[in-house]
Design a protein around this motif. Structure first.
Motif, mmCIF file in Angstrom:
data_model
loop_
_atom_site.group_PDB
_atom_site.id
_atom_site.type_symbol
_atom_site.label_atom_id
_atom_site.label_comp_id
_atom_site.label_asym_id
_atom_site.label_seq_id
_atom_site.Cartn_x
_atom_site.Cartn_y
_atom_site.Cartn_z
ATOM 1 N N ASP A 9 -34.667 36.547 79.593
ATOM 2 C CA ASP A 9 -33.805 36.222 80.718
ATOM 3 C C ASP A 9 -34.010 37.319 81.767
ATOM 4 O OD1 ASP A 9 -31.603 35.102 82.210
ATOM 5 O OD2 ASP A 9 -30.387 36.739 81.421
ATOM 6 N N ASP A 11 -31.704 38.219 84.994
ATOM 7 C CA ASP A 11 -30.508 38.964 85.404
ATOM 8 C C ASP A 11 -29.712 39.438 84.183
ATOM 9 O OD1 ASP A 11 -30.367 38.652 88.448
ATOM 10 O OD2 ASP A 11 -30.718 36.598 87.786
ATOM 11 N N GLY A 12 -29.502 40.723 84.092
ATOM 12 C CA GLY A 12 -28.741 41.271 82.970
ATOM 13 C C GLY A 12 -29.606 41.644 81.779
ATOM 14 N N GLU A 18 -26.607 41.996 87.450
ATOM 15 C CA GLU A 18 -25.394 41.184 87.415
ATOM 16 C C GLU A 18 -24.272 41.722 88.304
ATOM 17 O OE1 GLU A 18 -25.285 38.308 86.729
ATOM 18 O OE2 GLU A 18 -26.436 37.769 84.949
ATOM 19 N N GLU A 165 -31.533 37.541 75.640
ATOM 20 C CA GLU A 165 -30.508 37.003 76.553
ATOM 21 C C GLU A 165 -29.260 37.884 76.562
ATOM 22 O OE1 GLU A 165 -29.533 34.904 78.709
ATOM 23 O OE2 GLU A 165 -31.042 33.310 78.837
ATOM 24 N N ASP A 166 -28.625 38.007 77.716
ATOM 25 C CA ASP A 166 -27.385 38.784 77.791
ATOM 26 C C ASP A 166 -26.138 37.902 77.888
ATOM 27 O OD1 ASP A 166 -28.184 38.045 80.510
ATOM 28 O OD2 ASP A 166 -26.414 39.178 81.119
ATOM 29 N N SER A 167 -26.300 36.649 78.341
ATOM 30 C CA SER A 167 -25.101 35.843 78.625
ATOM 31 C C SER A 167 -24.903 34.748 77.584
ATOM 32 C CB SER A 167 -25.204 35.200 80.011
ATOM 33 O OG SER A 167 -26.096 34.107 79.997
HETATM 34 MG MG LIG Z 1 -28.553 36.920 82.223
#
Ligand SMILES: [Mg+2]
Length: 223
Positions: A9, A11-12, A18, A165-167
């Protein structure tokens, strides 16, 4: 055995973006007289597309946002990125030594994705046709489309791909695609219970930061 494709991923994960992306959304909402608590916004909007944010806000506030809301947010975010965007700590060092196929799969638009990677100095680590945005598929995350598309690019079954992944939104997409998901906890401004939230949607392993990633990958390769 060939190495598992590693899909990031953006962003983040690759970019500590983010907080800036969220600032762009909140500033754009403010121009419509809509105020949001930043923590509540982060909890609900991180990982969503800007179009999805517009739909959520419109549904709740009864204030219809203009159709170009996502483009306005993207422009605002790029302006903030130009001055302040940094790659995630340790990302460049990781890619300098990582061998094996890799890609980026992002819920942002193609232009913003490519610009942001370039600003942060990470573009050289990815082949242009391995930087995939939600514009290239029918449905953004949390649908599995983006991740399935990337697996097809590598001509590999989804089950053989690893995702960082962060989210919750992004992890849900990758789990739905049948991939093994590494939950990334290295971004600033993450919710204190983020690890639990990621595990709840099927994330099997966690990485605190990029420095921890090689060890996590070695562990997964042994299993
Ligand atoms: Mg993300």
């Amino acid at each position: 055995m060939s190495m598992a494709p590693l899909i990031f991923d953006c962003d983040g994960v690759l970019l500590d973006s983010e907080p800036l992306a969220m600032r762009a959304i909140l500033e754009e909402l403010a121009t419509h007289g809509i105020a949001f608590d930043p923590q509540e916004a982060a909890r609900r909007f991180v990982g969503a597309t800007d179009a999805e944010v517009a739909r959520m806000v419109t549904a709740e506030s009864g204030h219809p946002l203009p159709l170009d809301f996502p483009e306005r947010v993207a422009e605002r975010a790029l302006a903030l990125f130009a001055g302040e965007l940094r790659p995630m700590a340790g990302a460049a060092a990781f890619f300098a030594s990582h061998r094996g196929p890799r890609a980026v799969a992002s819920n942002s638009g193609q232009r913003r994705l490519e610009r942001a990677l370039a600003i942060a100095g990470l573009a050289p680590f990815f082949a242009p046709d391995r930087c995939v945005s939600q514009e290239q598929v029918a449905r953004p995350k949390p649908a599995p489309d983006l991740y399935l598309h990337v697996a097809a690019l590598f001509d590999r079954p989804p089950e053989s791909c690893l995702v960082v992944e962060d989210s919750v939104t992004g992890a849900t997409a990758a789990v739905a695609a049948g991939m093994t998901v590494i939950g990334f906890l290295g971004a600033s401004g993450q919710a204190p219970d983020q690890a639990d939230r990621l595990r709840a949607v099927g994330v099997s392993v966690l990485a605190d930061n990029f420095a921890a990633l090689p060890g996590v990958l070695t562990g997964l390769a042994r299993n």
